[in-house]
Design an enzyme around this catalytic site. Structure first.
Site, PDB file in Angstrom:
ATOM      1  N   THR A  86       4.886   1.598 -15.327  1.00 37.56           N
ATOM      2  CA  THR A  86       4.650   2.388 -16.538  1.00 37.56           C
ATOM      3  C   THR A  86       3.351   1.984 -17.224  1.00 37.56           C
ATOM      4  OG1 THR A  86       7.036   2.490 -16.806  1.00 37.56           O
ATOM      5  CG2 THR A  86       5.719   3.146 -18.695  1.00 37.56           C
ATOM      6  N   ALA A  87       3.070   0.684 -17.275  1.00 39.35           N
ATOM      7  CA  ALA A  87       1.829   0.226 -17.909  1.00 39.35           C
ATOM      8  C   ALA A  87       0.632   0.820 -17.169  1.00 39.35           C
ATOM      9  CB  ALA A  87       1.761  -1.303 -17.891  1.00 39.35           C
TER      10      ALA A  87
ATOM     11  N   GLU B 192       2.184  -8.692 -12.459  1.00 39.80           N
ATOM     12  CA  GLU B 192       0.894  -9.193 -12.903  1.00 39.80           C
ATOM     13  C   GLU B 192       0.141  -8.079 -13.619  1.00 39.80           C
ATOM     14  OE1 GLU B 192      -0.177 -12.414 -12.899  1.00 39.80           O
ATOM     15  OE2 GLU B 192      -1.330 -11.198 -14.281  1.00 39.80           O
ATOM     16  N   PHE B 193      -0.421  -8.394 -14.773  1.00 40.30           N
ATOM     17  CA  PHE B 193      -1.163  -7.377 -15.534  1.00 40.30           C
ATOM     18  C   PHE B 193      -2.662  -7.631 -15.534  1.00 40.30           C
ATOM     19  CE2 PHE B 193       3.143  -7.284 -17.381  1.00 40.30           C
ATOM     20  CZ  PHE B 193       3.441  -5.937 -17.194  1.00 40.30           C
TER      21      PHE B 193
ATOM     22  N   LYS C 134       5.858  -2.441 -15.123  1.00 42.94           N
ATOM     23  CA  LYS C 134       4.569  -2.571 -14.455  1.00 42.94           C
ATOM     24  C   LYS C 134       4.045  -1.186 -14.054  1.00 42.94           C
ATOM     25  CE  LYS C 134       1.044  -3.872 -12.140  1.00 42.94           C
ATOM     26  NZ  LYS C 134       0.300  -4.967 -11.616  1.00 42.94           N
TER      27      LYS C 134
ATOM     28  N   ARG D 270      -3.493   4.298 -34.288  1.00 44.70           N
ATOM     29  CA  ARG D 270      -2.373   4.689 -33.427  1.00 44.70           C
ATOM     30  C   ARG D 270      -2.854   4.943 -32.003  1.00 44.70           C
ATOM     31  NH1 ARG D 270      -0.595   9.685 -36.898  1.00 44.70           N
ATOM     32  NH2 ARG D 270      -2.845   9.843 -36.735  1.00 44.70           N
TER      33      ARG D 270
ATOM     34  N   PRO E 228       0.821  -1.215   0.000  1.00 42.75           N
ATOM     35  CA  PRO E 228       0.000   0.000   0.000  1.00 42.75           C
ATOM     36  C   PRO E 228       0.855   1.266   0.000  1.00 42.75           C
ATOM     37  CG  PRO E 228       0.057  -0.979   2.194  1.00 42.75           C
ATOM     38  CD  PRO E 228       0.776  -1.928   1.286  1.00 42.75           C
TER      39      PRO E 228
ATOM     40  N   ARG F 247     -21.257   6.639 -15.213  1.00 42.63           N
ATOM     41  CA  ARG F 247     -20.626   5.658 -16.106  1.00 42.63           C
ATOM     42  C   ARG F 247     -21.203   5.711 -17.516  1.00 42.63           C
ATOM     43  NH1 ARG F 247     -16.039   3.144 -14.016  1.00 42.63           N
ATOM     44  NH2 ARG F 247     -16.224   3.108 -11.764  1.00 42.63           N
TER      45      ARG F 247
ATOM     46  N   CYS G  55      -4.562  -0.187  -7.677  1.00 40.44           N
ATOM     47  CA  CYS G  55      -3.274  -0.034  -8.371  1.00 40.44           C
ATOM     48  C   CYS G  55      -2.984   1.341  -8.943  1.00 40.44           C
ATOM     49  CB  CYS G  55      -3.195  -1.061  -9.487  1.00 40.44           C
ATOM     50  SG  CYS G  55      -2.926  -2.704  -8.844  1.00 40.44           S
TER      51      CYS G  55
ATOM     52  N   LYS H  87      -1.974   4.252  -6.491  1.00 36.78           N
ATOM     53  CA  LYS H  87      -0.790   3.839  -5.722  1.00 36.78           C
ATOM     54  C   LYS H  87       0.454   3.807  -6.614  1.00 36.78           C
ATOM     55  CE  LYS H  87      -0.654  -0.685  -4.801  1.00 36.78           C
ATOM     56  NZ  LYS H  87       0.455  -1.322  -5.518  1.00 36.78           N
TER      57      LYS H  87
HETATM   58  C1  UDX Z   1      -1.632  -7.155  -5.221  1.00 34.66           C
HETATM   59  C2  UDX Z   1      -0.160  -6.845  -5.300  1.00 34.66           C
HETATM   60  O1  UDX Z   1       0.525  -7.656  -4.465  1.00 34.66           O
HETATM   61  C3  UDX Z   1       0.069  -5.395  -5.177  1.00 34.66           C
HETATM   62  O2  UDX Z   1       1.407  -5.067  -5.152  1.00 34.66           O
HETATM   63  C4  UDX Z   1      -0.558  -4.853  -6.387  1.00 34.66           C
HETATM   64  O3  UDX Z   1      -0.239  -3.542  -6.586  1.00 34.66           O
HETATM   65  C5  UDX Z   1      -2.042  -5.052  -6.240  1.00 34.66           C
HETATM   66  O4  UDX Z   1      -2.318  -6.371  -6.158  1.00 34.66           O
HETATM   67  P1  UDX Z   1      -3.595  -7.764  -3.803  1.00 34.66           P
HETATM   68  O5  UDX Z   1      -3.488  -9.205  -4.121  1.00 34.66           O
HETATM   69  O6  UDX Z   1      -4.652  -6.985  -4.483  1.00 34.66           O
HETATM   70  O7  UDX Z   1      -2.195  -7.059  -4.037  1.00 34.66           O
HETATM   71  O8  UDX Z   1      -3.615  -7.490  -2.268  1.00 34.66           O
HETATM   72  P2  UDX Z   1      -4.522  -8.126  -1.161  1.00 34.66           P
HETATM   73  O9  UDX Z   1      -5.793  -8.611  -1.744  1.00 34.66           O
HETATM   74  O10 UDX Z   1      -4.498  -7.154  -0.048  1.00 34.66           O
HETATM   75  O11 UDX Z   1      -3.691  -9.443  -0.735  1.00 34.66           O
HETATM   76  C6  UDX Z   1      -2.493  -9.457  -0.060  1.00 34.66           C
HETATM   77  C7  UDX Z   1      -2.519 -10.595   0.952  1.00 34.66           C
HETATM   78  O12 UDX Z   1      -1.218 -10.730   1.533  1.00 34.66           O
HETATM   79  C8  UDX Z   1      -3.494 -10.410   2.112  1.00 34.66           C
HETATM   80  O13 UDX Z   1      -4.392 -11.480   2.156  1.00 34.66           O
HETATM   81  C9  UDX Z   1      -2.596 -10.362   3.356  1.00 34.66           C
HETATM   82  O14 UDX Z   1      -3.176 -10.959   4.489  1.00 34.66           O
HETATM   83  C10 UDX Z   1      -1.374 -11.123   2.881  1.00 34.66           C
HETATM   84  N1  UDX Z   1      -0.144 -10.834   3.633  1.00 34.66           N
HETATM   85  C11 UDX Z   1       0.245  -9.555   3.819  1.00 34.66           C
HETATM   86  C12 UDX Z   1       0.615 -11.880   4.131  1.00 34.66           C
HETATM   87  O15 UDX Z   1       0.256 -13.046   3.989  1.00 34.66           O
HETATM   88  N2  UDX Z   1       1.786 -11.601   4.790  1.00 34.66           N
HETATM   89  C13 UDX Z   1       2.194 -10.325   5.012  1.00 34.66           C
HETATM   90  O16 UDX Z   1       3.241 -10.113   5.632  1.00 34.66           O
HETATM   91  C14 UDX Z   1       1.400  -9.268   4.510  1.00 34.66           C
HETATM   92  C1  UDX Z   2      -5.357  -2.298 -13.508  1.00 36.50           C
HETATM   93  C2  UDX Z   2      -4.661  -2.671 -14.814  1.00 36.50           C
HETATM   94  O1  UDX Z   2      -5.618  -2.632 -15.892  1.00 36.50           O
HETATM   95  C3  UDX Z   2      -4.038  -4.042 -14.711  1.00 36.50           C
HETATM   96  O2  UDX Z   2      -3.314  -4.359 -15.898  1.00 36.50           O
HETATM   97  C4  UDX Z   2      -3.100  -4.072 -13.519  1.00 36.50           C
HETATM   98  O3  UDX Z   2      -2.543  -5.350 -13.339  1.00 36.50           O
HETATM   99  C5  UDX Z   2      -3.822  -3.652 -12.253  1.00 36.50           C
HETATM  100  O4  UDX Z   2      -4.439  -2.372 -12.440  1.00 36.50           O
HETATM  101  P1  UDX Z   2      -7.673  -2.906 -12.353  1.00 36.50           P
HETATM  102  O5  UDX Z   2      -7.384  -1.741 -11.482  1.00 36.50           O
HETATM  103  O6  UDX Z   2      -8.023  -4.208 -11.727  1.00 36.50           O
HETATM  104  O7  UDX Z   2      -6.425  -3.212 -13.315  1.00 36.50           O
HETATM  105  O8  UDX Z   2      -8.881  -2.552 -13.347  1.00 36.50           O
HETATM  106  P2  UDX Z   2      -9.014  -1.626 -14.657  1.00 36.50           P
HETATM  107  O9  UDX Z   2      -9.886  -2.338 -15.602  1.00 36.50           O
HETATM  108  O10 UDX Z   2      -7.713  -1.180 -15.152  1.00 36.50           O
HETATM  109  O11 UDX Z   2      -9.849  -0.374 -14.122  1.00 36.50           O
HETATM  110  C6  UDX Z   2      -9.299   0.586 -13.235  1.00 36.50           C
HETATM  111  C7  UDX Z   2     -10.259   1.732 -13.051  1.00 36.50           C
HETATM  112  O12 UDX Z   2     -10.355   2.514 -14.245  1.00 36.50           O
HETATM  113  C8  UDX Z   2     -11.696   1.315 -12.732  1.00 36.50           C
HETATM  114  O13 UDX Z   2     -12.224   2.180 -11.740  1.00 36.50           O
HETATM  115  C9  UDX Z   2     -12.410   1.484 -14.044  1.00 36.50           C
HETATM  116  O14 UDX Z   2     -13.785   1.697 -13.893  1.00 36.50           O
HETATM  117  C10 UDX Z   2     -11.700   2.707 -14.595  1.00 36.50           C
HETATM  118  N1  UDX Z   2     -11.782   2.823 -16.066  1.00 36.50           N
HETATM  119  C11 UDX Z   2     -11.220   1.865 -16.859  1.00 36.50           C
HETATM  120  C12 UDX Z   2     -12.389   3.945 -16.644  1.00 36.50           C
HETATM  121  O15 UDX Z   2     -12.887   4.820 -15.947  1.00 36.50           O
HETATM  122  N2  UDX Z   2     -12.412   4.047 -18.008  1.00 36.50           N
HETATM  123  C13 UDX Z   2     -11.847   3.105 -18.823  1.00 36.50           C
HETATM  124  O16 UDX Z   2     -11.903   3.286 -20.058  1.00 36.50           O
HETATM  125  C14 UDX Z   2     -11.244   1.976 -18.231  1.00 36.50           C
END
Ligand code: UDX
Ligand code: UDX
Length: 459
Positions: free
Chosen positions: A219-220, A162-163, A217, A257, A94, A439, A273, A276
């Site tokens: 940058t994407a 992860e993407f 990651k 393009r 976080p 939306r 994501c 952050k």
């Molecule tokens: C992921 C990625 O790891 C993060 O960097 C990315 O930007 C977003 O997605 P995410 O899987 O969404 O995070 O996070 P979360 O659902 O909070 O899961 C993390 C898990 O790790 C939690 O269940 C937490 O309990 C666990 N954890 C955390 C451990 O097992 N050990 C620790 O020391 C800290």
């Molecule tokens: C994102 C990236 O897409 C993924 O590749 C990465 O691994 C994690 O972060 P996520 O946050 O799970 O994934 O969902 P995403 O579909 O990217 O949507 C993010 C936010 O943008 C949402 O609130 C969505 O509603 C919003 N969004 C998305 C828009 O407002 N407009 C769009 O055209 C697309």
């Protein structure tokens, strides 16, 4: 190295689905997902897969198929580390809430704890895979911790960001545009490439150095979020000029393009994501004294905050400059459709702003509970828990949420919202009945024909 056992630390939105798909496609590899959170692990082990801790279309089926065969969920972290040849770190990173970099930098304390734990437990050589999104050059820190164990255990470190996007995680994992593996050791890279190779064509498995992988990651995500802020900036201009943002998005998106994806104007992006990772990118740029680079990317966040604020302000001014004592029905609380995840959801910030104006809010989201809504708002610390629970409640049905409401605010693009009986909703609302469609989900002319005062984004 031949990998027969994998362990993943962190059973969250990334670790859970990713390991489930790896297990499904590699029946000869034992995959154990561990977590410090007993409750979460119990939910992953629930015999009724509709109780899994995260909701993703297609996930429950894969868990049902693999769990107990080659996919296991456990809190026995040390045992899983000890027996595995490959360990994924997928704990959350976080934004820091304290000290240097507060509000900007990624908090790496959980990642470091994992590295220290691996260093302590490991008796045999390990490949350690960074799955969590990390600032560029984090692998250096992990390597340094692992190299100072005093034992002769050898660690190879890979970056494998992860993407997947939530809501489409399983499809994204099954058919990825690319898999990215950054590392030094060719042998370690190929061990991981072989695991993905069981279902991803080798040409789509990209090998880079660790730093390119880590930075790609960030940058994407920054580029994706930038597209949303760009179209949202244009949405405000559309509202002043009678242009229609959906038409503009379509027109520019047909330019190959530019491309058509990620051009949907909205109440603002959310999710764990984008914000952050961009804050982290800005922090890193500043730490190298690259002010122009930092300012450029920071603007993506500033515009997103502006978009959320603008939506709430517009709702208030349209309701005759006051929402005090008025019921506002929210449809949607999750940050996007098809997920129960609410992290950084625009709905939280819009609600907080309206509550400051003494609105009374009823929320319906098909996958989010009242207790989650309360904890999201309590986390902001704007008012007491008692006040929050008095002013905002989750509703069991959309019709309950919208009955006697002055306005509907559509916060998430759940498909089912389009199928509601909007005539019935109209008759049950206060008049004039307003819809604020964050939306651009509903059809303007249909809603106006029913009698609604309909406002959307950028139209
Ligand atoms: C992921 C990625 O790891 C993060 O960097 C990315 O930007 C977003 O997605 P995410 O899987 O969404 O995070 O996070 P979360 O659902 O909070 O899961 C993390 C898990 O790790 C939690 O269940 C937490 O309990 C666990 N954890 C955390 C451990 O097992 N050990 C620790 O020391 C800290
Ligand atoms: C994102 C990236 O897409 C993924 O590749 C990465 O691994 C994690 O972060 P996520 O946050 O799970 O994934 O969902 P995403 O579909 O990217 O949507 C993010 C936010 O943008 C949402 O609130 C969505 O509603 C919003 N969004 C998305 C828009 O407002 N407009 C769009 O055209 C697309």
């Amino acid at each position: 190295m031949k990998v027969t056992k994998i362990c993943c630390i962190g059973a969250g939105y990334v670790g859970g689905p990713t390991m489930a798909v790896i297990a499904k496609n590699n029946p000869n590899i034992k995959v154990t997902i561990v977590d410090i959170n007993q409750e979460r692990i119990d939910a992953w082990n629930d015999s009724d897969v509709s109780n899994l801790p995260i909701y993703e279309p297609g996930l429950a089926e894969i868990v049902e198929e693999t769990r107990g065969k080659n996919l296991f969920f456990s809190t026995e972290i040390n045992k899983a580390i000890d027996e595995s040849e490959m360990i994924f770190i997928s704990v959350n990173t976080p934004t820091k809430t304290y000290g240097k970099g507060k509000g900007m930098a990624a908090d790496l304390k959980y990642v470091e704890l994992c590295a220290r734990n691996i260093a302590k437990v490991a008796q045999t050589d390990k490949i350690v895979v960074e799955k969590s999104t990390l600032p560029v050059r984090t692998a250096q820190a992990i390597k340094s911790i692992l190299d100072h164990t005093g034992s002769d255990v050898k660690f190879d470190i890979l970056s494998n960001p992860e993407f997947l996007a939530e809501g489409t995680a399983i499809q994204d994992l099954l058919n990825p545009d690319r898999v990215l593996i950054g590392g030094e050791s060719e042998d370690a890279i190929e061990s991981l490439a072989n695991i993905y190779g069981s279902w991803v064509p080798q040409a789509q498995i990209l090998r880079t150095n660790v730093w390119s992988s880590e930075l790609s990651k960030l940058t994407a995500n920054a580029f994706l979020a930038q597209r949303i802020s760009s179209i949202n900036a244009i949405s405000e201009l559309c509202e002043k000029t009678e242009a229609n943002v959906d038409e503009v998005a379509k027109a520019i998106g047909m330019d190959s393009r530019i491309g058509p994806k990620f051009l949907k104007s909205s109440v603002g992006f959310g999710g764990s994501c984008f914000q952050k990772d961009i804050l982290n990118l800005v922090y890193i740029a500043r730490s190298y004294n690259l002010q122009a680079v930092a300012d450029y990317w920071e603007q993506v966040i500033i515009l997103n905050d502006h978009q959320k604020r603008r939506f709430a302000d517009n709702l208030i001014s349209t309701l005759y400059n006051t929402v005090s004592g008025k019921k506002i029905g929210f449809l949607g609380w999750a940050f996007k459709k098809d997920t129960n995840d609410t992290r950084e959801s625009a709905a939280i910030y819009v609600a907080d702003h309206l509550l400051n104006e003494q609105a009374s809010i009823a929320v319906y989201d098909p996958k989010v509970s009242d207790s989650k809504i309360q904890s999201d708002l309590n986390y902001l610390n704007t008012r007491s828990e008692e006040e929050n629970s008095k002013l905002i409640q989750g509703s069991a049905t959309p019709y309950d949420a919208l009955k006697d409401a002055h306005a509907v605010a559509i916060m998430t693009e759940w498909d089912e919202f389009k199928t509601y009986d909007w005539k019935k909703i109209y008759t049950q609302m206060k008049k004039p009945a307003f819809i604020f469609d964050g939306r651009n989900l509903l059809d303007k002319s249909t809603m106006e024909k029913i009698g609604f005062e309909y406002t959307s984004i950028g139209q």
